[in-house]
Write a protein that holds these residues in place. Structure first.
Motif, PDB file in Angstrom:
ATOM      1  N   THR A 177     -49.803  30.300  36.992  1.00  0.00           N
ATOM      2  CA  THR A 177     -50.861  29.422  36.295  1.00  0.00           C
ATOM      3  C   THR A 177     -50.408  28.077  35.594  1.00  0.00           C
ATOM      4  O   THR A 177     -51.292  27.362  35.274  1.00  0.00           O
ATOM      5  N   MET A 178     -48.841  28.169  35.089  1.00  0.00           N
ATOM      6  CA  MET A 178     -48.593  26.813  34.677  1.00  0.00           C
ATOM      7  C   MET A 178     -48.391  25.722  35.287  1.00  0.00           C
ATOM      8  O   MET A 178     -48.389  25.826  36.718  1.00  0.00           O
ATOM      9  N   PRO A 179     -48.616  24.473  34.917  1.00  0.00           N
ATOM     10  CA  PRO A 179     -48.679  23.186  35.523  1.00  0.00           C
ATOM     11  C   PRO A 179     -47.367  23.145  36.541  1.00  0.00           C
ATOM     12  O   PRO A 179     -46.206  23.568  35.979  1.00  0.00           O
ATOM     13  N   ARG A 180     -47.764  22.393  37.786  1.00  0.00           N
ATOM     14  CA  ARG A 180     -46.635  22.515  38.679  1.00  0.00           C
ATOM     15  C   ARG A 180     -45.104  21.774  38.067  1.00  0.00           C
ATOM     16  O   ARG A 180     -44.288  21.974  38.274  1.00  0.00           O
ATOM     17  N   THR A 181     -45.602  20.656  37.385  1.00  0.00           N
ATOM     18  CA  THR A 181     -44.513  19.549  36.728  1.00  0.00           C
ATOM     19  C   THR A 181     -43.592  20.642  35.818  1.00  0.00           C
ATOM     20  O   THR A 181     -42.296  20.432  35.751  1.00  0.00           O
ATOM     21  N   ALA A 182     -44.304  21.385  34.871  1.00  0.00           N
ATOM     22  CA  ALA A 182     -43.324  22.390  34.023  1.00  0.00           C
ATOM     23  C   ALA A 182     -42.795  23.199  34.839  1.00  0.00           C
ATOM     24  O   ALA A 182     -41.454  23.448  34.502  1.00  0.00           O
ATOM     25  N   LEU A 183     -43.276  24.014  35.641  1.00  0.00           N
ATOM     26  CA  LEU A 183     -42.599  24.998  36.529  1.00  0.00           C
ATOM     27  C   LEU A 183     -41.470  24.342  37.538  1.00  0.00           C
ATOM     28  O   LEU A 183     -40.207  24.856  37.201  1.00  0.00           O
TER      29      LEU A 183
END
Length: 248
Positions: free
Chosen positions: A221-227
Motif C-alpha cells: 500500500t505504500m507510495p510507489r516512489t517510497a517503495l
C-alpha cells in the motif's frame, strides 16, 4: 520572511548578490519549484551555486553569531537562507561548540523551520543538528520533539522530522526512523514519499531485517516512489518481489 539585519548578515547578502547569475537563478527556481503552483511558489533566487554558498560559509564561519544566522534564515532570498542553513550546521558542530550554545542553535532551528522551506534547506540542517542533538536525549523526549514535527500540517516540518533521523541512523540508532516511517508512510506529498523511502533505505543498510519487516507490512500500500527508494540496495529478485506486492 524578514528580520532585522545584522551588519554581517547584510554584508553576506550583498556578497551573494554579487555572485549571482540571472540564468542560474531561473534554473534554480525551476529545479526547486518556485514557479506558480510549485511547492516553493514565489521564492526568490539570485543564482548562486551551492559550492559558492559553501565557500562563502567557510570564509565567515568563525565570525558568525546566532543573530546573524537568524537574519539569514528569515531572508527572502533563497541562497541567503541556504547560507544560513550551512552556517547553522557549522556553528552546531559538537567539537567546536559547548553544549549550552548547541542548545541555543537547536532553539533557533526549531523556531525557524518554516523558513527552511524547501527540501535542500531541510536536508542541509536536519540530520546534522537536531539529529545529533536528540541522540543524547531520553526516548520520551525524542518522541515528543519528532512527533510534534511529524504531526504538523506543514510539509517542511514533516520532512524535517523524517530527515532528522538520518543523523541518528549514522550513529546506529534506528528506532526513530522506523517509528516515524510508520507515521508518515501514507503522507500525500511526493517530497515525503522520497524522504520516507530514503530514510528506510539508509536504515536498511544497518539492519536489513528491520527494513524487510517494515516492507512486509507496507509494500502493498505504500507510495510507489517510497517503495522504490527503500528497495534501491536490494538485489533485483527482492526488489521485484516487493514491487509485485504493491496494489495497483
Amino acid at each position: 520572511m524578514s528580520a532585522p539585519m545584522t551588519a554581517l548578515a547584510d554584508e553576506l547578502v550583498e556578497r551573494l548578490r554579487s555572485l549571482g547569475d540571472s540564468d542560474d537563478a531561473v534554473a534554480k527556481a525551476r529545479y526547486l519549484q518556485a514557479f506558480p503552483g510549485g511547492y516553493a511558489e514565489g521564492d526568490e533566487f539570485v543564482g548562486v551555486r551551492v559550492p559558492q554558498v559553501r565557500a562563502l560559509a567557510r570564509d565567515v564561519r568563525r565570525s558568525v553569531e546566532l543573530d546573524d544566522l537568524d537574519a539569514l534564515l528569515q531572508h527572502s532570498i533563497h541562497e541567503a537562507r541556504l547560507l544560513g542553513a550551512v552556517l547553522v550546521v557549522e556553528l552546531y558542530k559538537p567539537a567546536k561548540t559547548p553544549p549550552e550554545k548547541r542548545d541555543k542553535v537547536i532553539e533557533l532551528v526549531l523556531a525557524r523551520i518554516e523558513n527552511l522551506d524547501n527540501w535542500d534547506l531541510v536536508d542541509t540542517v536536519a540530520p546534522h543538528t537536531l539529529g545529533r542533538w536528540l541522540l543524547d536525549k531520553a526516548e520520551a523526549e525524542q518522541d515528543r520533539v519528532l512527533d510534534d514535527l511529524a504531526a504538523s500540517p506543514s510539509l517542511w516540518r514533516r520532512r524535517f522530522a523524517m530527515v532528522t533521523t538520518l543523523g541518528m541512523i549514522r550513529a546506529g540508532e534506528l528506532r526513530q526512523t522506523f517509528r516515524l516511517a510508520e507515521l508518515l508512510v501514507d503522507d500525500e506529498h511526493d517530497l515525503m514519499h522520497k524522504a520516507v523511502g530514503w530514510m528506510l533505505r539508509e536504515a536498511g543498510l544497518r539492519d536489513r531485517e528491520m527494513l524487510d519487516a517494515f516492507l512486509e507490512r507496507h509494500a502493498a500500500t505504500m507510495p510507489r516512489t517510497a517503495l522504490r527508494s527503500a528497495l534501491e540496495k536490494h538485489d533485483a529478485a527482492s526488489r521485484q518481489d516487493f514491487m509485485a506486492r504493491r496494489s495497483t
